[in-house]
Each structure stands twice: as C-alpha cells, then as structure tokens.
Design an enzyme around this catalytic site. Structure first.
Site, PDB file in Angstrom:
ATOM      1  N   ASP A 120      37.688  42.842  40.083  1.00  0.00           N
ATOM      2  CA  ASP A 120      36.352  42.338  40.403  1.00  0.00           C
ATOM      3  C   ASP A 120      35.905  42.778  41.787  1.00  0.00           C
ATOM      4  OD1 ASP A 120      36.102  40.967  37.948  1.00  0.00           O
ATOM      5  OD2 ASP A 120      37.288  39.298  38.719  1.00  0.00           O
ATOM      6  N   ASP A 163      29.608  40.769  42.394  1.00  0.00           N
ATOM      7  CA  ASP A 163      30.006  40.875  40.993  1.00  0.00           C
ATOM      8  C   ASP A 163      30.211  39.467  40.456  1.00  0.00           C
ATOM      9  OD1 ASP A 163      30.918  42.290  38.588  1.00  0.00           O
ATOM     10  OD2 ASP A 163      32.878  41.442  39.090  1.00  0.00           O
ATOM     11  N   CYS A 190      36.470  54.010  39.992  1.00  0.00           N
ATOM     12  CA  CYS A 190      37.282  53.823  41.185  1.00  0.00           C
ATOM     13  C   CYS A 190      36.397  53.875  42.415  1.00  0.00           C
ATOM     14  CB  CYS A 190      38.368  54.900  41.272  1.00  0.00           C
ATOM     15  SG  CYS A 190      39.367  54.775  42.768  1.00  0.00           S
ATOM     16  N   CYS A 208      37.743  57.052  44.865  1.00  0.00           N
ATOM     17  CA  CYS A 208      37.509  58.473  44.566  1.00  0.00           C
ATOM     18  C   CYS A 208      36.358  58.713  43.600  1.00  0.00           C
ATOM     19  CB  CYS A 208      38.780  59.112  44.006  1.00  0.00           C
ATOM     20  SG  CYS A 208      39.227  58.538  42.340  1.00  0.00           S
ATOM     21  N   GLU A 217      24.434  43.208  39.619  1.00  0.00           N
ATOM     22  CA  GLU A 217      24.195  43.928  38.368  1.00  0.00           C
ATOM     23  C   GLU A 217      22.950  43.395  37.668  1.00  0.00           C
ATOM     24  OE1 GLU A 217      28.523  45.156  36.666  1.00  0.00           O
ATOM     25  OE2 GLU A 217      28.139  43.009  36.835  1.00  0.00           O
ATOM     26  N   CYS A 274      43.761  58.770  41.485  1.00  0.00           N
ATOM     27  CA  CYS A 274      44.230  58.748  42.874  1.00  0.00           C
ATOM     28  C   CYS A 274      45.248  57.649  43.148  1.00  0.00           C
ATOM     29  CB  CYS A 274      43.052  58.598  43.832  1.00  0.00           C
ATOM     30  SG  CYS A 274      42.259  56.969  43.776  1.00  0.00           S
ATOM     31  N   CYS A 291      43.557  53.169  39.644  1.00  0.00           N
ATOM     32  CA  CYS A 291      42.943  54.460  39.297  1.00  0.00           C
ATOM     33  C   CYS A 291      44.021  55.436  38.831  1.00  0.00           C
ATOM     34  CB  CYS A 291      42.206  55.021  40.510  1.00  0.00           C
ATOM     35  SG  CYS A 291      41.410  56.607  40.182  1.00  0.00           S
TER      36      CYS A 291
END
Length: 380
Positions: free
Chosen positions: A355, A190, A326, A329, A275, A348, A345
């Site tokens: 990052d 990232d 997340c 989950c 990305e 969860c 999150c």
C-alpha cells in the site's frame, strides 16, 4: 488602484433545536402539509402527461399557490417561500429524472413521499433569523437553539430537519475562503479496507470499522422490529426508531472521522493526490459491506471541499496498475504484488509495503518525475 479578488464558498452549519410541544406539533403539521402538496403536485404532473401528453412545470404549479391557500385555509399557516420550495424540490427531481434518461442511465421516476420520508422544510431566502439562544421562523415563532459554534459569513438559507424524532436547523452561509500558508509538502493517498488510508509519507491510518462494531446491536434491534407484526403499532414504530438511531450514530461517527482525517491532510500538504475510484461500482461487488463502511466517496468529497477552502490542490489520478508498478524502477507486472501487504519488484528487487508503494505511485502520477514504465506481458 488594484482590487484584491476574494473567493467565497458555501458552508453549512447545523444546530440542535429545542421546540416546545406546541411548536413541535406545528412543525409536524407543516411537514404534513408540505408532503401533501408535494404528492399532489406529483400526481398532477403524472396525470397531465398520461392523459393529455402535457408537461407541467414547477413555475406553472407555483402560480396556483394563491388559489390553493384560498381553497385550503390551513396552507396559510405555512410561509409562502416554503411552499414554493416544495414545488422547486419536485421540479428538481423531474429534471434529474430527464437528465438520467437522456444520459442512458437508470432513470428513477420521482416517487410519492410517505410520512416517514418527508422530513425537512426550507426557507430559501427570508422568513428566518437567529440569535444567541433562539431561532425565529415565520409562521412558527422563536425556537430555542443550541448555538454550539458561531455562524460565519452571510446566511443564505435555513432548513429545518426532523431526524429520529429530534429537530435540527441547517444554515447555509456564504463565507470567504481562508487560504492556509504553504507547507511545500505533497502527498499521495492510497485507500483500502484493511487500513483506511496509507500516505506516501509512510503514515498508516487505521480503519475504525464503525458499522462492523455496531452490527451486534443492530442485529438485536432489527430482530425486535421483525417480531412486531402489526406495522401500524406504536411498539413497532419505536423499534424502527431505535434501529434508525443506531444507523445515525454510525453515520455520525464515520462523518466525524472523515472530517478529522481530511482536515489533517489539508493542513499538512499543498497537494494531495488520490485514485479516481468508481466507488459506486465497487460498492456492488463482493466487498460491498466493507466499502460502504469505510465510506471513500464521502471522504473524497470532504477532502475536495476542505482543500478548495484552504487553497490546496486535490488531484485524482488513474488507478490502473498503481499496486503493480514498482515505485523505484517503474517496472509493472502482476508478479510484483507478492501478497495483499507485500510488494517485491521482480526486476530490481525493491521491497516495500504494497500500500505504501501504491501511495508513492499515486503521488508520482500527480507530479510526474519522467520515469518510463515498462509493462510486463502478464499485465494484459
């Protein structure tokens, strides 16, 4: 009998040239003649289309090089293939122009080249050679060269470049790929402006901010240019050259950093995911200066080239919602991103650096694990 197929790729090697004063004068003269040929050929194409609606091709113009040499004897001092490459360069510019017109993009008509914009001549096939201490170029002679590393593979082309008053030669060579042994490791990357990149393994690579560091010196140098009102004076030319050298230093620092970072990722991982960012579009936004300073586009290009040479895989993934999903989950909503650095999150309770969570999502998209993603209504 089985035949082992070897893959090859093109690799550039750049070296510093040390021409004598006479050789430097000859190089500058060749640049001047090639620039005049380029501009004259461009003018011919424009006039032919505007006055007669006729399209002149690069091949049409190459046929008249013999007549040009007969009418203008100074062009006999330039190697024939160098002159042909000038016209090929112009032809390539027109083909790029028509391609952009056809695609509906901003076309950018080929422009005339000024004295400070035309800085290279290319020997595309022959007329050059290189030894340990000298580089030979037809119509110029033997020039001292600093061969700081050996050439590899088969030399295809040689390009002489004038850069801020210094001379360099770039040899493009065809070399065989050298796959690295498998490591069994995969990584998601990232990129950002606070940190240059964060990997899914938890490595945080600092952003060196080369341009930002050099801004103070650049401001002083650019003010010195602004004070020189006579645009043709030697003092202004030297002031402009000082600014150019500062920008060149920043560019070289950034390139060196990108090379080392990309090489480290390629050596340690079989698969690298990042990305698929629209870097050009992002470079026109509010963070334009920071994005241009970090140089993601150049980094991704180097990463892809090094991975191909080493037999690694680079995968570009869809960047949407990587910072809101997340990793534990799969729940995705805007509220998960508490701040620029924190991720929590709401489904969860999983907490992590934002990052780092995004880097793991990127790796998950390159190598899906089958986790279902539940989208929150606030995403829309």
């Amino acid at each position: 009998m089985t035949h082992i197929q070897t893959t090859t790729h093109l690799k550039a090697f750049r070296y510093r040239l040390r021409p004598t004063r006479a050789q430097e004068a000859a190089l500058n003269e060749q640049l001047r003649l090639c620039r005049n040929l380029y501009n004259s050929a461009l003018q011919e194409r424009r006039d032919a289309y505007r006055k007669a609606g006729k399209t002149v091709t690069g091949y049409d113009q190459m046929k008249y090089l013999t007549e040009i040499k007969a009418a203008l004897p100074e062009y006999k001092g330039v190697y024939s293939q160098v002159l042909q490459d000038v016209l090929k360069r112009l032809d390539k510019a027109f083909k790029a122009f028509f391609r952009r017109v056809k695609a509906g993009q901003t076309p950018g008509y080929p422009r005339f080249q000024g004295r400070d914009r035309y800085d290279s001549i290319c020997y595309p096939q022959s007329g050059f050679s290189v030894s340990e201490k000298t580089a030979y170029f037809s119509k110029i002679g033997n020039i001292r060269i600093r061969l700081h590393r050996p050439l590899e593979g088969k030399v295809k082309t040689a390009t002489i470049v004038r850069d801020c008053g210094a001379w360099y030669v770039s040899y493009v060579c065809e070399v065989e790929a050298q796959p690295l042994p498998e490591t069994g490791s995969s990584v998601g990357v990232d990129v950002g402006t606070t940190w240059f990149c964060i990997t899914s393994d938890g490595e945080f690579v600092e952003n060196p901010r080369h341009f930002q560091t050099a801004m103070k010196k650049l401001r002083v140098a650019q003010r010195a240019v602004a004070r020189k009102r006579n645009k043709r004076s030697n003092r202004r030319r030297k002031a402009v050259q000082r600014v150019a050298k500062l920008h060149r230093k920043v560019s070289r620092q950034r390139l060196d950093f990108h090379h080392k970072t990309a090489l480290g990722l390629v050596r340690e991982n079989d698969l690298i995911a990042h990305e698929d960012l629209n870097v050009g579009g992002m470079g026109r936004g509010n963070l334009a200066r920071s994005i241009h300073d970090v140089g993601w586009g150049q980094f991704f290009s180097l990463l892809a080239v090094k991975a191909e040479c080493a037999g690694r895989r680079v995968i570009r993934v869809d960047p949407r919602y990587t910072s809101q999903r997340c990793n534990a989950c799969g729940h995705t909503c805007r509220e998960n991103r508490v701040s620029q650095a924190r991720f929590r999150c709401v489904a969860c309770g999983h907490q992590e650096n934002a990052d780092l969570n995004a880097a793991r999502n990127i790796l998950g998209r390159a190598a899906p694990s089958g986790v279902n993603v539940a989208f929150c209504a606030s995403v829309a």
